[in-house]
Enzyme design. Structure first.
Site, PDB file in Angstrom:
ATOM      1  N   ASP A  53     -28.156 -52.362 -23.490  1.00  0.00           N
ATOM      2  CA  ASP A  53     -26.360 -53.248 -24.275  1.00  0.00           C
ATOM      3  C   ASP A  53     -24.894 -52.321 -23.974  1.00  0.00           C
ATOM      4  O   ASP A  53     -24.741 -51.357 -24.627  1.00  0.00           O
ATOM      5  CB  ASP A  53     -26.833 -52.711 -26.538  1.00  0.00           C
ATOM      6  N   GLU A 228     -26.982 -62.700 -30.988  1.00  0.00           N
ATOM      7  CA  GLU A 228     -26.751 -61.579 -31.382  1.00  0.00           C
ATOM      8  C   GLU A 228     -25.265 -61.039 -29.949  1.00  0.00           C
ATOM      9  O   GLU A 228     -25.399 -61.972 -30.137  1.00  0.00           O
ATOM     10  CB  GLU A 228     -27.694 -61.199 -31.770  1.00  0.00           C
TER      11      GLU A 228
END
Length: 355
Positions: A53, A228
């Protein structure tokens, strides 16, 4: 001998040496200028071996990188070159202590936005109660004391939905459009749609979430129906939201894209979803599950770059073994981004322009 003849002679010698020895394909390019010989720097991925991430930006002469820690600390790396990030130390910029957001920190990103005391860095992240409790994962935000991306930071707010705080929310993103701020994220309602929520300032919601995109295509539903990690990309008056689709535990985690077509950004009808993914696995290059990306500019502002995480085997999952990678991307004639194919680890890439 004049300066220009010295340079010409140097060019001739270099040409002969390269011809005799053979220039290896991995060697950096050689450029001869009026001041002598310079080499275009290179780097190789990964730039962080354990870096899910990732969020990366270039600011005032340095690259700053934050990734998921999966614990109660928020850390950041700083380096003057992209290659330097690979060996830069992780520095703790904040320790999580609040009961409702004490650990399992993931999906960090930081934005320079207008605050009550001028420009400040607002650091968004996902965290929940300890021990790990997915149902309590929510989006939170810190505020910097000055304009140093590494802080110091203080806790600013829990970015809870004012009317629908009834499920976890993950993966914060910030959209700045038409002079207004919006929070992007994902939540659970049986699948994982992407939401948008208006903000009155960088830390205060001014309305409830609205669904912006629902995973419906087959390539969005491998291992689970997921939209997402929404990230904003803007150029020449066009606004795109690039998001991650399918479940992160699969090698088919990939990127999709929405294009803004005008109107109220809170309405799903104001966005058009591309029917095909825009960045996905490359078996030939040994790259699986490329996703949860960010964007950054080269130091001189002339190049656009994507940063993302990926696995090196089809059996990789949603864990800390995902590594941070970066590569330059280009633009199509119609003004849409062309992210190309994720490159293999260890491939020498020319460093961002301006290093």
């Amino acid at each position: 001998m004049t300066r220009s003849r010295c340079v010409s002679a140097l060019v001739s010698v270099l040409t002969m040496v390269i011809a005799l020895l053979g220039a290896p394909s991995a060697a950096p390019a050689v450029a001869v200028t009026s001041t002598g010989v310079s080499r275009n720097a290179t780097f190789t991925n990964p730039i962080s071996q354990r870096g899910p991430d990732p969020w990366l930006t270039y600011y005032n002469g340095y690259y700053y990188l934050a990734t998921t820690t999966w614990n109660s600390t928020i850390t950041m790396r700083k380096a003057s070159t992209l290659a330097g990030l690979a060996t830069a130390p992780e520095q703790v910029v904040f320790n999580l202590t609040r009961p409702n957001g004490a650990g399992t920190m993931w999906a960090p990103e930081f934005h320079l936005l207008d605050g009550p005391n001028g420009k400040r860095w607002y650091f968004y992240y996902t965290a929940g109660r300890q021990p790990y409790d997915l149902n309590t994962q929510r989006i939170h935000v810190l505020e910097s004391a000055g304009t140093d991306p590494m802080g110091p930071y203080s806790f600013k707010a829990d970015l809870l939905d004012p009317t629908s705080d009834n499920t976890w929310e993950l993966d914060p993103g910030i959209l700045n459009l038409g002079g207004r701020l919006y929070l992007l994220g994902t939540y659970y309602n049986g699948s994982q749609p992407m939401f948008i929520r208006p903000l009155s300032n960088p830390w205060t919601p001014s309305g409830t979430r609205r669904v912006l995109s629902t995973p419906t295509y087959g390539w969005e539903t491998v291992g689970g129906a997921v939209n997402e990690g929404a990230e904003v990309l803007q150029r020449n008056g066009k606004t795109f939201i690039v998001y991650s689709a399918s479940h992160c535990s699969t090698p088919d985690y990939k990127l999709g894209m929405l294009t803004y077509n005008g109107g109220d950004p809170l309405n799903a009808s104001s966005w058009v979803k591309s029917p095909n993914p825009v960045f996905q696995r490359s078996n030939a290059n040994g790259v699986y599950g490329p996703g949860h990306n960010g964007f950054f500019k080269s130091p001189d502002g002339t190049e656009d770059w994507i940063v993302y995480h990926a696995n090196s085997s089809a059996g990789g999952g949603c864990d800390m073994n995902r590594s941070t990678r970066a590569q330059k991307f280009t633009w199509n004639a119609d003004g849409t981004p062309n992210f190309g194919t994720p490159v293999a680890l260890g491939t020498p890439l020319t460093a961002p322009s301006g290093e």
